[in-house]
Enzyme design. Structure first.
Site, PDB file in Angstrom:
ATOM      1  N   GLY A  72      56.077  51.536  50.244  1.00  0.00           N
ATOM      2  CA  GLY A  72      57.041  53.060  49.312  1.00  0.00           C
ATOM      3  C   GLY A  72      55.947  53.645  49.808  1.00  0.00           C
ATOM      4  N   ALA A  73      55.143  53.961  51.051  1.00  0.00           N
ATOM      5  CA  ALA A  73      53.924  54.823  51.031  1.00  0.00           C
ATOM      6  C   ALA A  73      54.171  56.321  52.012  1.00  0.00           C
ATOM      7  CB  ALA A  73      53.195  54.317  52.090  1.00  0.00           C
ATOM      8  N   ASN A  74      56.101  56.052  51.563  1.00  0.00           N
ATOM      9  CA  ASN A  74      56.073  57.474  52.526  1.00  0.00           C
ATOM     10  C   ASN A  74      57.119  58.795  51.453  1.00  0.00           C
ATOM     11  OD1 ASN A  74      58.804  55.652  52.046  1.00  0.00           O
ATOM     12  ND2 ASN A  74      59.995  57.500  51.709  1.00  0.00           N
ATOM     13  N   TYR A 107      66.210  48.084  35.555  1.00  0.00           N
ATOM     14  CA  TYR A 107      65.096  48.214  35.596  1.00  0.00           C
ATOM     15  C   TYR A 107      64.066  47.576  35.365  1.00  0.00           C
ATOM     16  CZ  TYR A 107      61.146  51.527  36.470  1.00  0.00           C
ATOM     17  OH  TYR A 107      60.075  51.736  37.093  1.00  0.00           O
TER      18      TYR A 107
END
Length: 292
Positions: A17-19, A161
């Site tokens: 999830g590095a974007n 969540y």
């Protein structure tokens, strides 16, 4: 908030999830410290766009990974090669009920199960550590191992969540227990970003929930660069396995990284073992190291 990381030249990191958000800032700081960072992103186009904005003495590499899809996880793990540090960062929050490609409730699939599988598949190629990114929300969670997909309970997005983030911390503790039992020098560490203003609240499907989340983060939250500091400390500093880091002020919502506590449920070894067994069944993966 300025921070100087130990030099990371010659070390290879994977950040899921590095974007965007905390993942992007984690990757940016690691590259600034000289690391080779694999940006593992669901969208290659977004990953490439993010990588283009990262500068420093290190280097970036973009690879496709949808952690909610176990076939994508397996494909990524088969091709990525040796890794020093895996940062399990990608996540979703408060989304309407849906199932992953594998039929698993989406919060659990994305935030826990995909990272569980990825870690197990990479264990024999990791040289240093696994970082598990949790959340303050785990403190409000209850985890029913026999009803992880909410088939018996009425679905509530933020409860789902919170359950997935409690699963993160149970995974952290059980992973370190197994590493120690196997005589491995690998370690598992954890971190949470406190209240950080990112886009994770923007996909709830409910305008009021998105607005309240955005307002709350604007009021007390930190920037993504600040929110990434606990993850960066967990990934690079010499801290013991099963250390959990978070902000030191305002009930862990903001401040500098420090060791923080966790809920009683997150410390339950029996619950951790039961979740591990169920996660093995759901993911088709198991602990990748043998005892000495």
């Amino acid at each position: 908030m300025n921070v100087t990381l130990p030099q990371q030249g010659g070390r290879r990191f994977v950040v899921t999830g590095a974007n965007s958000g905390v993942g992007l800032e984690t990757a940016r700081a690691l590259v600034g410290a000289g690391a080779h960072v694999v940006l593992a992103c669901r969208s290659l186009a977004k990953g490439e766009q993010a990588a283009a904005g990262i500068t420093g003495p290190g280097r970036t590499e973009v690879r496709a990974l949808d952690v909610s899809d176990l076939s994508s996880v397996r494909a990524f793990a088969a091709e990525v090669g040796a890794v020093d540090v895996l940062v399990n960062n990608a996540g979703v929050m408060g989304v309407p009920f849906s199932r992953s490609a594998d039929g698993v409730e989406l919060h659990l699939a994305t935030n826990h199960l995909g990272h569980f599988a990825l870690t197990n598949l990479l264990l024999d190629r990791l040289t240093d550590r696994v970082v598990v990114v949790g959340s303050i929300a785990h403190r409000r969670a209850e985890l029913d191992v026999d009803d992880l997909d909410w088939s018996r309970r009425g679905y509530a997005a933020f409860a789902a969540y919170a359950q997935s983030k409690l699963a993160n911390l149970l995974f952290l503790a059980e992973l370190q227990r197994r590493l120690t039992a196997a005589g491995s020098t690998l370690r598992a560490t954890g971190a949470h970003p406190g209240s950080t203003a990112t886009g994770i609240t923007g996909h709830t499907g409910r305008g009021w929930a998105t607005a309240i989340g955005g307002w709350g983060h604007a009021l007390v939250g930190m920037s993504p660069a600040q929110g990434a500091l606990p993850s960066l400390y967990a990934a690079t500093l010499d801290v013991p396995g099963n250390t959990y880091l978070g902000p030191d002020r305002l009930r862990e919502m903001r401040g500098r990284p420090t060791a923080v506590g966790r809920s009683w449920a997150a410390l339950d070894p029996d619950l951790a073992r039961r979740l591990w067994r169920r996660s093995e069944e759901l993911s088709g993966t198991s602990f990748g190291l043998s005892p000495p």
